[in-house]
Design an enzyme around this catalytic site. Structure first.
Site, PDB file in Angstrom:
ATOM      1  N   ASN A 112     -56.192  80.172  13.942  1.00 32.75           N
ATOM      2  CA  ASN A 112     -55.568  78.849  14.084  1.00 32.75           C
ATOM      3  C   ASN A 112     -54.043  78.930  14.167  1.00 32.75           C
ATOM      4  O   ASN A 112     -53.368  77.932  13.957  1.00 32.75           O
ATOM      5  CB  ASN A 112     -56.013  77.911  12.950  1.00 32.75           C
ATOM      6  N   ARG A 119     -47.013  76.668   3.250  1.00 35.02           N
ATOM      7  CA  ARG A 119     -47.632  76.291   1.978  1.00 35.02           C
ATOM      8  C   ARG A 119     -46.662  75.414   1.198  1.00 35.02           C
ATOM      9  O   ARG A 119     -45.453  75.711   1.134  1.00 35.02           O
ATOM     10  CB  ARG A 119     -47.986  77.526   1.135  1.00 35.02           C
ATOM     11  N   GLN A 154     -53.638  70.587  -3.704  1.00 35.34           N
ATOM     12  CA  GLN A 154     -54.402  69.956  -2.632  1.00 35.34           C
ATOM     13  C   GLN A 154     -55.806  69.656  -3.122  1.00 35.34           C
ATOM     14  O   GLN A 154     -56.426  70.573  -3.664  1.00 35.34           O
ATOM     15  CB  GLN A 154     -54.453  70.868  -1.408  1.00 35.34           C
ATOM     16  N   HIS A 190     -53.589  68.355   5.029  1.00 37.56           N
ATOM     17  CA  HIS A 190     -53.609  69.730   5.559  1.00 37.56           C
ATOM     18  C   HIS A 190     -54.591  69.828   6.739  1.00 37.56           C
ATOM     19  O   HIS A 190     -55.776  70.075   6.551  1.00 37.56           O
ATOM     20  CB  HIS A 190     -54.030  70.667   4.415  1.00 37.56           C
TER      21      HIS A 190
HETATM   22  P1  NAD Z   1     -48.414  86.276   9.810  1.00 37.82           P
HETATM   23  O1  NAD Z   1     -48.870  87.266   8.796  1.00 37.82           O
HETATM   24  O2  NAD Z   1     -48.664  86.560  11.250  1.00 37.82           O
HETATM   25  O3  NAD Z   1     -46.863  85.979   9.645  1.00 37.82           O
HETATM   26  C1  NAD Z   1     -46.239  85.815   8.404  1.00 37.82           C
HETATM   27  C2  NAD Z   1     -44.850  86.396   8.516  1.00 37.82           C
HETATM   28  O4  NAD Z   1     -44.142  86.086   7.310  1.00 37.82           O
HETATM   29  C3  NAD Z   1     -44.858  87.923   8.650  1.00 37.82           C
HETATM   30  O5  NAD Z   1     -44.134  88.312   9.790  1.00 37.82           O
HETATM   31  C4  NAD Z   1     -44.211  88.407   7.373  1.00 37.82           C
HETATM   32  O6  NAD Z   1     -43.442  89.586   7.539  1.00 37.82           O
HETATM   33  C5  NAD Z   1     -43.333  87.216   7.004  1.00 37.82           C
HETATM   34  N1  NAD Z   1     -42.943  87.204   5.601  1.00 37.82           N
HETATM   35  C6  NAD Z   1     -43.694  87.429   4.503  1.00 37.82           C
HETATM   36  N2  NAD Z   1     -42.939  87.357   3.394  1.00 37.82           N
HETATM   37  C7  NAD Z   1     -41.683  87.064   3.796  1.00 37.82           C
HETATM   38  C8  NAD Z   1     -40.456  86.878   3.118  1.00 37.82           C
HETATM   39  N3  NAD Z   1     -40.376  86.999   1.785  1.00 37.82           N
HETATM   40  N4  NAD Z   1     -39.340  86.599   3.853  1.00 37.82           N
HETATM   41  C9  NAD Z   1     -39.411  86.519   5.216  1.00 37.82           C
HETATM   42  N5  NAD Z   1     -40.559  86.699   5.914  1.00 37.82           N
HETATM   43  C10 NAD Z   1     -41.682  86.965   5.206  1.00 37.82           C
HETATM   44  O7  NAD Z   1     -49.109  84.890   9.409  1.00 37.82           O
HETATM   45  P2  NAD Z   1     -49.246  83.576  10.283  1.00 37.82           P
HETATM   46  O8  NAD Z   1     -50.568  83.546  10.961  1.00 37.82           O
HETATM   47  O9  NAD Z   1     -48.009  83.382  11.078  1.00 37.82           O
HETATM   48  O10 NAD Z   1     -49.338  82.501   9.103  1.00 37.82           O
HETATM   49  C11 NAD Z   1     -48.243  82.299   8.213  1.00 37.82           C
HETATM   50  C12 NAD Z   1     -48.639  81.385   7.089  1.00 37.82           C
HETATM   51  O11 NAD Z   1     -48.896  80.088   7.582  1.00 37.82           O
HETATM   52  C13 NAD Z   1     -49.964  81.772   6.398  1.00 37.82           C
HETATM   53  O12 NAD Z   1     -49.776  82.757   5.405  1.00 37.82           O
HETATM   54  C14 NAD Z   1     -50.414  80.464   5.812  1.00 37.82           C
HETATM   55  O13 NAD Z   1     -49.838  80.285   4.533  1.00 37.82           O
HETATM   56  C15 NAD Z   1     -49.840  79.433   6.761  1.00 37.82           C
HETATM   57  N6  NAD Z   1     -50.886  78.802   7.587  1.00 37.82           N
HETATM   58  C16 NAD Z   1     -51.013  77.442   7.515  1.00 37.82           C
HETATM   59  C17 NAD Z   1     -52.008  76.821   8.249  1.00 37.82           C
HETATM   60  C18 NAD Z   1     -52.157  75.319   8.209  1.00 37.82           C
HETATM   61  O14 NAD Z   1     -53.212  74.805   8.598  1.00 37.82           O
HETATM   62  N7  NAD Z   1     -51.165  74.584   7.811  1.00 37.82           N
HETATM   63  C19 NAD Z   1     -52.886  77.567   9.044  1.00 37.82           C
HETATM   64  C20 NAD Z   1     -52.674  78.950   9.122  1.00 37.82           C
HETATM   65  C21 NAD Z   1     -51.692  79.549   8.380  1.00 37.82           C
END
Ligand code: NAD
Length: 386
Positions: A147, A285, A314, A333
């Site tokens: 997603n 989040r 949530q 969400h």
């Molecule tokens: P991803 O793993 O592809 O990307 C996350 C990025 O964050 C990575 O590049 C990582 O290096 C970086 N990161 C981690 N810790 C960090 C820090 N301290 N400082 C800077 N960068 C940091 O994940 P994604 O698919 O892009 O998803 C990201 C987040 O989005 C998920 O973990 C989830 O919490 C959230 N998400 C929300 C929904 C929603 O419906 N709202 C859906 C999917 C994901």
């Protein structure tokens, strides 16, 4: 025979849908970046149907029951008397979506003596105490990428909604008004603004790519720097840290996971460093932002707007201050739960289950915890408590 406990959100108030807005689903051949789509041997559901609510059952019942497993699906997950709490003790596999998470705290994991596999139908496994899962050698997997673009599209929509003052303008129309001056007194063009992302993984990069044609100046910070070609292609400015990014942008979008490093990282001190009139869009989040600091920054008009679809806890209680703060564009969400995304993550869960029951490896990119350590996508994005 395994017991599989699945926690899903409730059906629509008027009952499970009998028909849908569209007859066809948009189709994609692979994810951005090249990863292949989920490829279970078969699926027992209709893509485009509501799969993430209790009656949708993620389309898994006939598959699991044919194999002789017990499949329990519930939305009842609060408190020690809930179905989730009562069924937890002997479940081998737990499945839930981040939109309606089955919170697996250290205490709950301690009660789950038979638990071997936790699957996130979607992306983001912070509802599980990953340190405890590491300790207990429980495998945690999610459907990476399923997603990501759904969320990237939502974030772009919210950035435009805030900057263009869409939601108040829509409200005036519904209420019978024609308040042009009221609407435009807060409306700007996005063109020319500086937009930056905290986290440039699948979602963050997806947002940057989608915003590039809008004539904005793009920024990011991440633990890992993107490839030089990507930076050049999108004309990205890289920042060594969040503070530098926050000072440089008009719009900050948050796209990193919630883990010990990022818990509460957007606090009063950081907000004060941002330009007056900045916007924040957080679809990552809720807990990454300090709740009171956001309310205060909106009330004092330091922030011009805040949007997102993630809250803590949530579901948000009726009196959650983010429901009533000024100039917000919050949704429940939902961004990663489009019908398009549901079809992909339901298929991904089936792929993971097929691998598990056949004793075959789960795709590395789906893994968060395995064999007592962070693994795959989890090792890249998360940290655990020491
Ligand atoms: P991803 O793993 O592809 O990307 C996350 C990025 O964050 C990575 O590049 C990582 O290096 C970086 N990161 C981690 N810790 C960090 C820090 N301290 N400082 C800077 N960068 C940091 O994940 P994604 O698919 O892009 O998803 C990201 C987040 O989005 C998920 O973990 C989830 O919490 C959230 N998400 C929300 C929904 C929603 O419906 N709202 C859906 C999917 C994901």
């Amino acid at each position: 025979m395994a017991k599989i406990l699945c926690v899903l959100f409730d059906d629509p108030i008027d009952g499970y849908p009998k028909n849908y807005a569209r007859d066809e689903m948009p189709s994609i051949s692979h994810y951005e970046g090249g990863q292949s789509l989920p490829n279970p041997s078969s699926i027992d559901f209709q893509p485009g149907h509501l799969l993430g609510s209790v009656s949708g059952e993620l389309g898994l019942r006939s598959y699991l029951e044919k194999l002789g497993h017990k499949y329990i699906v519930t939305s009842d997950r609060e408190g020690s008397d809930s179905i989730f709490a009562r069924e937890l003790h002997d479940a081998e596999i737990i499945i839930s979506q981040p939109f309606w998470p089955a919170y697996l705290s250290q205490e709950r994991l301690a009660q789950a003596n038979n638990l071997k596999l936790v699957i996130t139908a979607g992306v983001g496994s912070d509802h599980i105490d990953l340190s405890a899962a590491v300790h207990k050698k429980i495998t945690v997997a999610e459907v990476t990428n399923s997603n990501s673009i759904s969320v990237a599209e939502h974030a772009v929509m919210m950035i435009l909604s805030l900057v263009r003052n869409y939601i108040p303008s829509y409200k005036y129309v519904v209420e019978g008004g024609w308040n042009i001056a009221d609407c435009v007194s807060r409306a700007y063009d996005l063109e020319g603004m500086h937009v930056g992302t905290l986290g440039a993984g699948r979602i963050g990069l997806g947002i940057l790519k989608r915003l590039n044609p809008f004539g904005v100046k793009l920024h990011y910070t991440d633990k890992y720097r993107l490839a030089k070609e990507t930076e050049k292609e999108l004309n990205l400015t890289y920042h060594e840290n969040l503070e530098s990014l926050a000072k440089a942008v008009d719009v900050l979008t948050i796209n990193c996971p919630l883990h010990p490093e990022t818990d509460g990282i957007i606090d009063e001190k950081l907000l004060k460093k941002m330009r007056r009139g900045s916007y924040i869009v957080n679809t990552a989040r809720g807990k990454i932002c300090n709740q009171e600091a956001i309310v205060n920054a909106l009330q004092t008009e330091h922030l011009a707007g805040y949007a997102g679809d993630v809250w803590y806890p949530q579901p948000a209680p009726k009196n959650h201050p983010w429901r009533h703060m000024p100039n917000h564009a919050m949704t429940p969400h939902i961004s990663g739960a489009t019908l398009s995304a549901q079809a992909r993550y339901a298929a991904g869960v089936k792929e993971i289950l097929e691998a598990w029951f056949a004793n075959k490896p789960i795709r590395n990119e789906y893994l968060i915890v395995q064999n007592g350590e962070l693994a795959g996508a989890g090792a890249h994005a998360y940290t655990t408590k020491m």
